[in-house]
Design a protein around this motif. Structure first.
Motif, short mmCIF file in Angstrom:
data_model
loop_
_atom_site.label_atom_id
_atom_site.label_comp_id
_atom_site.label_asym_id
_atom_site.label_seq_id
_atom_site.Cartn_x
_atom_site.Cartn_y
_atom_site.Cartn_z
N GLY A 30 -4.90 9.56 10.29
CA GLY A 30 -4.39 9.61 8.93
C GLY A 30 -3.60 8.36 8.55
O GLY A 30 -3.82 7.27 9.04
N LYS A 31 -2.65 8.54 7.62
CA LYS A 31 -1.89 7.42 7.09
C LYS A 31 -0.94 6.82 8.11
O LYS A 31 -0.44 5.72 7.93
CB LYS A 31 -1.12 7.88 5.85
CG LYS A 31 -2.02 8.29 4.70
CD LYS A 31 -1.23 8.80 3.52
CE LYS A 31 -2.15 9.26 2.39
NZ LYS A 31 -1.38 9.81 1.26
N ASP A 32 -0.66 7.53 9.21
CA ASP A 32 0.23 7.00 10.23
C ASP A 32 -0.38 5.82 10.97
O ASP A 32 0.31 5.10 11.67
CB ASP A 32 0.60 8.10 11.24
CG ASP A 32 1.52 9.13 10.63
OD1 ASP A 32 1.50 10.26 11.11
OD2 ASP A 32 2.23 8.80 9.67
N VAL A 33 -1.69 5.63 10.83
CA VAL A 33 -2.36 4.53 11.51
C VAL A 33 -1.76 3.19 11.11
O VAL A 33 -1.45 2.35 11.94
CB VAL A 33 -3.88 4.55 11.21
CG1 VAL A 33 -4.54 3.29 11.76
CG2 VAL A 33 -4.52 5.78 11.81
N ASP A 192 -0.55 -1.96 3.91
CA ASP A 192 0.44 -1.03 4.44
C ASP A 192 0.89 -1.42 5.83
O ASP A 192 2.06 -1.26 6.20
CB ASP A 192 -0.11 0.39 4.43
CG ASP A 192 1.01 1.42 4.52
OD1 ASP A 192 1.93 1.36 3.68
OD2 ASP A 192 0.97 2.27 5.43
N ALA A 193 -0.04 -1.95 6.63
CA ALA A 193 0.33 -2.44 7.95
C ALA A 193 1.26 -3.65 7.83
O ALA A 193 2.22 -3.79 8.61
CB ALA A 193 -0.92 -2.82 8.74
N ILE A 194 1.01 -4.52 6.87
CA ILE A 194 1.90 -5.67 6.64
C ILE A 194 3.28 -5.18 6.23
O ILE A 194 4.30 -5.67 6.72
CB ILE A 194 1.31 -6.61 5.57
CG1 ILE A 194 0.00 -7.24 6.06
CG2 ILE A 194 2.32 -7.70 5.21
CD1 ILE A 194 -0.75 -7.99 4.97
N ARG A 195 3.32 -4.19 5.33
CA ARG A 195 4.61 -3.62 4.91
C ARG A 195 5.41 -3.15 6.11
O ARG A 195 6.61 -3.45 6.25
CB ARG A 195 4.37 -2.45 3.94
CG ARG A 195 5.64 -1.67 3.59
CD ARG A 195 5.33 -0.26 3.10
NE ARG A 195 4.58 0.52 4.07
CZ ARG A 195 5.09 1.09 5.13
NH1 ARG A 195 6.39 0.95 5.42
NH2 ARG A 195 4.33 1.80 5.96
N ALA A 196 4.75 -2.40 6.99
CA ALA A 196 5.44 -1.89 8.18
C ALA A 196 5.88 -3.03 9.08
O ALA A 196 7.00 -3.01 9.63
CB ALA A 196 4.52 -0.93 8.93
N ALA A 197 5.04 -4.05 9.24
CA ALA A 197 5.39 -5.18 10.11
C ALA A 197 6.56 -5.96 9.55
O ALA A 197 7.35 -6.55 10.31
CB ALA A 197 4.17 -6.10 10.26
#
Length: 495
Positions: A30-33, A192-197
């Motif tokens: 899901g979105k947690d990926v 979204d991965a960039i946001r988290a990073a």
């Protein structure tokens, strides 16, 4: 949406398309990926091209449905907030295209206001399939076999279909597996991965032109992870192939008419008092006969490529130069800042970029046969008697025949609580006003439309009014009142 095909350096191609080993992590769903991928973080170092800017690479899955599979490196660049005490967070930017490099946009002055530079780390990225992030790469020897973009018969249509099959096979081979995962939904997951990073709980973003499509997908997929989102000069992903082309033709015709109206009222126009429509018709006819040589050189310009002039000269807009160029095409003096020939053509060297592959995965532009193509062209010609059609999407459509579409057109669905700001100009040659207005309606009551009553593509930085409105929203989340407009300002000669 604007982009031009260019030669890709061999070293950059090899660096951008190499896949790393699979991600060593527990399976997540899901979105947690994207959170799991992003929280591995990145290492920032001074950029070689500009040491005052920091660069990094974030590894993300080639196929987001297989988070532990092969990865591709997304190239990032950031200018840190000038006032760390006043810093709000990161501002993730996308310059559109498809094919424009967000890293290059940060290596040079960003164009954002002093206050935005003071309060945000401004971050750009090369979307997957672009520049340093696994650029879509093809053999120049195959690319240069591309037929003329305007079809005249079923035989032409069949020729394109056969060429597209050959081109796709070559580009997929040269680009690698990411070729099949280029669409804007995948870019939204990358965002979204960039946001988290970056360590941001919620996303603050600015996108323009084609960059708004990834933002729209983000709003659908991650509605509760948005702090602020400026969508400037929007794509409308709800349009079928015919509506897409006809509205594009209509908007570039509108921009051409606005140029003529300006020339009639401004004595500083090099064509003031002339019949511009007649002159344009004369020049187009010369190009159709294969007799038009670009002033200041020996390059012949096709009628299709000549139409690009009506697009690119109206993006800023640069009407003073546009008039001088048209005068030069009619045998007048060649201006000192005469641009090169417009449009796309064969490339030299070994490799060619094909960012159009991104569009082909986002947009179903497939047609049954030449008869359907001709109907689209007639409808475009009907709304654009002078410029006929917009050469950018009409030139892309033949390339997309038979291409798999992984993110087909659909109406937007936004269920988040964060307000969104949609901006546009009334007279945009690339992304019609109606596109942004329609996007704002689709996004629903949380979206506000900001209208610049003037001209050009991309309204941030266009005037003090548009910039202040967008800055106020990004910084303090102050949304302009519904129906807010910014007055038009007459274009000045570009220095």
């Amino acid at each position: 949406m604007l982009r031009k095909t260019s030669l890709l350096a061999t070293a950059l191609v090899m660096m951008g398309t190499v896949l790393t080993a699979p991600i060593a992590a527990a399976t997540v769903t899901g979105k947690d990926v994207t959170n799991a991928v992003g929280k591995r973080g990145v290492t920032w170092r001074p950029c070689k091209e500009e040491p005052s800017v920091e660069c990094a690479t974030l590894k993300v899955p080639v196929d987001w449905s297989k988070p532990n599979g092969p990865t591709i490196g997304l190239a990032l660049a950031r200018r840190k907030a000038e006032d760390s005490a006043a810093r709000i967070g990161s501002l993730l930017t996308n310059p559109g295209g498809p094919g424009n490099s967000g890293v290059d946009g940060i290596l040079r002055p960003t164009g954002f206001s002093e206050e935005i530079q003071r309060r945000f780390d401004i971050v750009g990225y090369d979307p997957r399939g672009v520049a340093r992030s696994g650029s879509v790469t093809c053999s120049a020897s195959v690319y240069n076999q591309m037929p003329y973009p305007v079809m005249k018969s079923q035989a032409d249509f069949d020729k394109w279909v056969a060429f597209d099959k050959k081109l796709r096979a070559d580009c997929r081979k040269r680009t690698g597996p990411v070729y099949d995962h280029l669409d804007s939904k995948n870019v939204a997951r990358d965002m979204d991965a960039i946001r988290a990073a970056l360590g941001d709980e919620k996303l603050t973003s600015y996108g323009v032109s084609y960059g708004t499509l990834a933002q729209q997908m983000y709003a659908e997929m991650f509605p509760n992870r948005i702090r602020a989102m400026v969508l400037d000069s929007n794509m409308d992903h709800s349009l079928n192939a015919k509506a897409f082309q006809v509205t594009e033709a209509d908007t570039v015709q509108d921009s051409f008419e606005e140029f003529i109206a300006w020339c009639e009222r401004d004595t500083g126009c090099a064509l003031h008092g002339r019949d511009i429509r007649a002159l344009w018709k004369k020049v187009v006819a010369k190009a159709e006969r294969g007799e038009l040589v670009w002033p200041g050189g020996d390059d012949k310009v096709s009628a299709h490529n000549l139409l690009w002039l009506a697009v690119i000269m109206n993006e800023a807009p640069d009407w003073h130069l546009e008039a001088q160029v048209l005068l030069a095409l009619d045998g007048g003096p060649v201006p000192d800042d005469m641009p090169g020939p417009p449009g796309n053509g064969p490339v030299s060297g070994k490799w060619a970029e094909l960012p159009t592959a991104i569009l082909c995965e986002d947009w179903n532009l497939g047609l049954r046969d030449y008869k359907e193509y001709a109907a689209v062209m007639r409808a475009s010609n009907a709304v654009a008697p002078d410029v006929r059609y917009n050469p950018m999407p009409m030139g892309d459509m033949p390339i997309c025949q038979g291409h798999p579409v992984t993110n087909p057109q659909h109406r937007l669905r936004y269920k988040g609580s964060a307000p969104l700001l949609v901006g546009t100009s009334k007279h945009d040659p690339d992304t019609p006003y109606r596109w942004s207005a329609n996007v704002a309606r689709q996004l629903g009551p949380k979206a506000t439309l900001l209208t610049y009553e003037g001209w050009g593509h991309g309204v941030y930085g266009m005037t003090e009014c548009t910039t202040k409105a967008m800055d106020g929203y990004l910084i303090s989340l102050t949304v302009p009142k519904r129906g807010t407009t910014c007055p038009a300002e007459e274009p000045e000669p570009k220095s």
